[in-house]
Design an enzyme around this catalytic site. Structure first.
Site, PDB file in Angstrom:
ATOM      1  N   MET A  30       0.852  -1.193   0.000  1.00 18.27           N
ATOM      2  CA  MET A  30       0.000   0.000   0.000  1.00 18.27           C
ATOM      3  C   MET A  30       0.891   1.249   0.000  1.00 18.27           C
ATOM      4  O   MET A  30       0.454   2.339   0.355  1.00 18.27           O
ATOM      5  CB  MET A  30      -0.935  -0.017   1.205  1.00 18.27           C
ATOM      6  CG  MET A  30      -1.891  -1.219   1.149  1.00 18.27           C
ATOM      7  SD  MET A  30      -3.426  -1.003   2.051  1.00 18.27           S
ATOM      8  CE  MET A  30      -2.821  -0.782   3.689  1.00 18.27           C
ATOM      9  N   ASN A  32       4.180   3.829   0.903  1.00 21.51           N
ATOM     10  CA  ASN A  32       4.884   4.327   2.090  1.00 21.51           C
ATOM     11  C   ASN A  32       5.968   3.309   2.476  1.00 21.51           C
ATOM     12  O   ASN A  32       6.033   2.827   3.597  1.00 21.51           O
ATOM     13  CB  ASN A  32       3.906   4.569   3.250  1.00 21.51           C
ATOM     14  CG  ASN A  32       4.554   5.414   4.342  1.00 21.51           C
ATOM     15  OD1 ASN A  32       4.510   5.072   5.502  1.00 21.51           O
ATOM     16  ND2 ASN A  32       5.180   6.498   3.961  1.00 21.51           N
ATOM     17  N   LEU A  33       6.778   3.020   1.489  1.00 20.19           N
ATOM     18  CA  LEU A  33       7.690   1.883   1.590  1.00 20.19           C
ATOM     19  C   LEU A  33       8.813   2.108   2.599  1.00 20.19           C
ATOM     20  O   LEU A  33       9.355   3.204   2.703  1.00 20.19           O
ATOM     21  CB  LEU A  33       8.292   1.600   0.208  1.00 20.19           C
ATOM     22  CG  LEU A  33       7.262   1.387  -0.907  1.00 20.19           C
ATOM     23  CD1 LEU A  33       7.964   1.145  -2.241  1.00 20.19           C
ATOM     24  CD2 LEU A  33       6.321   0.228  -0.589  1.00 20.19           C
ATOM     25  N   HIS A  37       9.562  -3.483   3.185  1.00 25.54           N
ATOM     26  CA  HIS A  37       9.129  -3.681   1.796  1.00 25.54           C
ATOM     27  C   HIS A  37      10.331  -3.979   0.888  1.00 25.54           C
ATOM     28  O   HIS A  37      10.248  -4.777  -0.037  1.00 25.54           O
ATOM     29  CB  HIS A  37       8.418  -2.430   1.267  1.00 25.54           C
ATOM     30  CG  HIS A  37       7.147  -2.106   1.984  1.00 25.54           C
ATOM     31  ND1 HIS A  37       7.030  -1.037   2.827  1.00 25.54           N
ATOM     32  CD2 HIS A  37       5.939  -2.717   1.972  1.00 25.54           C
ATOM     33  CE1 HIS A  37       5.798  -0.980   3.304  1.00 25.54           C
ATOM     34  NE2 HIS A  37       5.117  -1.994   2.806  1.00 25.54           N
ATOM     35  N   GLY A 149       4.792 -10.220   3.839  1.00 28.21           N
ATOM     36  CA  GLY A 149       5.604 -10.173   5.055  1.00 28.21           C
ATOM     37  C   GLY A 149       5.027 -11.040   6.169  1.00 28.21           C
ATOM     38  O   GLY A 149       3.806 -11.146   6.314  1.00 28.21           O
TER      39      GLY A 149
HETATM   40  O1  PAF Z   1      -0.142  -5.984   3.562  1.00 26.03           O
HETATM   41  C1  PAF Z   1      -0.549  -5.020   2.870  1.00 26.03           C
HETATM   42  O2  PAF Z   1       0.111  -3.993   2.713  1.00 26.03           O
HETATM   43  C2  PAF Z   1      -1.927  -5.099   2.238  1.00 26.03           C
HETATM   44  O3  PAF Z   1      -2.825  -5.786   3.060  1.00 26.03           O
HETATM   45  C3  PAF Z   1      -1.896  -5.731   0.832  1.00 26.03           C
HETATM   46  C4  PAF Z   1      -1.440  -7.170   0.877  1.00 26.03           C
HETATM   47  C5  PAF Z   1      -0.963  -4.928  -0.052  1.00 26.03           C
HETATM   48  C6  PAF Z   1      -3.289  -5.694   0.208  1.00 26.03           C
HETATM   49  O4  PAF Z   1      -3.760  -4.407   0.073  1.00 26.03           O
END
Ligand code: PAF
Length: 282
Positions: A30, A32-33, A37, A149
């Site tokens: 989503m 905001n890495l 990530h 993760g």
């Molecule tokens: O873990 C996340 O960031 C979210 O739940 C995902 C897997 C990207 C789905 O929107």
């Protein structure tokens, strides 16, 4: 770092790679890495020649009163962060691309049972939103592998179940949790912590580790351990949502002789809801 927003641009790029017999890994995010990530991207690259990172703040996995509006959206910074990684492409669709019939008319994917407790109980509808969007991202990207993760332990189990149950042609890989030096699991939501809360936050991982050691040392009074840890965290200022010892494989209540356990916790500290877990193999 190339960013595509549409289904068309995405398909064209992926078709080029497929023509060269290259495998594709997807890292759904989503945005905001953070370093967690980046570790997913690194692991993805070990399993495929090409890595797509999707960035989409999925509205359907946020409940009423949750932080959908406030969730940090940082595409430009994310682009720069990914530049030095093994990612090949960012897929940043808008809501209409992911939900062409609109959110209210969307076909949903729902995994029963595994989603009933823990984050599923405290965030009703959350996992339906997650499985629905992940199934859609899989359909759009058609990856060979996808990386999630371990911090979101229940989420990765739910996704594995969806993939197995629906025979989806994608291999799910789970990446270990990346932590700050003091043990706090990296999360975009850590930015909601005040300075004081940030100093308290690592106690969640401390509590998990301490219960993990007790289990390693042969203690099997699971509910006593859960209650003691919950009390300790509450005394430190956490509002504990759950603290549970479960079978690692399926989150069922373990027998005394179960040797594959997970200790899972979620707790609120001010505006941040923190989740974390450790797997304990005895
Ligand atoms: O873990 C996340 O960031 C979210 O739940 C995902 C897997 C990207 C789905 O929107």
């Amino acid at each position: 770092m190339r960013v595509v927003h549409s289904k068309q641009e995405l398909s064209e790029r992926i078709a080029e790679w497929r023509q060269q017999d290259e495998h594709v890994a997807l890292v759904p995010t989503m945005g905001n890495l953070h370093a967690g990530h980046i570790a997913l991207v690194k692991l993805a690259r070990e399993h495929a020649e090409r890595v797509v990172v999707s960035i989409f703040v999925n509205p359907t996995q946020f409940g009423d009163g949750e932080d959908f509006d406030d969730y940090p959206r940082t595409l430009e910074v994310d682009k720069r962060r990914l530049k030095t990684t093994a990612a090949d492409l960012i897929f940043a669709p808008d809501v209409d691309t992911v939900y062409p019939f609109g959110i209210d008319q969307a076909t949903t994917v729902s995994v029963p049972e595994l989603t009933e407790n823990f984050c599923g109980a405290s965030r009703p509808g959350h996992f339906d939103g997650v499985t629905t969007v992940v199934a859609r991202l899989f359909a759009l990207v058609q990856p060979d592998v996808a990386v999630f993760g371990q911090k979101d332990y229940q989420q990765q189990l739910v996704i594995r179940r969806m993939v197995e149950d629906m025979n989806l042609p994608v291999t799910i890989i789970t990446c270990e949790t990346i932590r700050e030096d003091d043990g706090l699991a990296l999360s975009s939501r850590n930015s909601y912590l005040t300075e004081e809360e940030r100093a308290t936050a690592p106690q969640l991982y401390e509590a998990l580790k301490s219960v993990g050691e007790d289990l390693q040392n042969g203690r099997r009074n699971f509910s006593e351990l859960e209650i003691a840890a919950t009390r300790k965290l509450a005394d430190a200022g956490f509002e504990v949502d759950y603290f549970a010892i479960r079978r690692a494989q399926n989150l069922a209540i373990p027998d005394r002789d179960c040797d594959d356990l997970v200790v899972l916790a979620a707790a609120r500290l001010g505006a941040a809801r923190l989740i974390d877990n450790i797997v304990v193999t005895v």
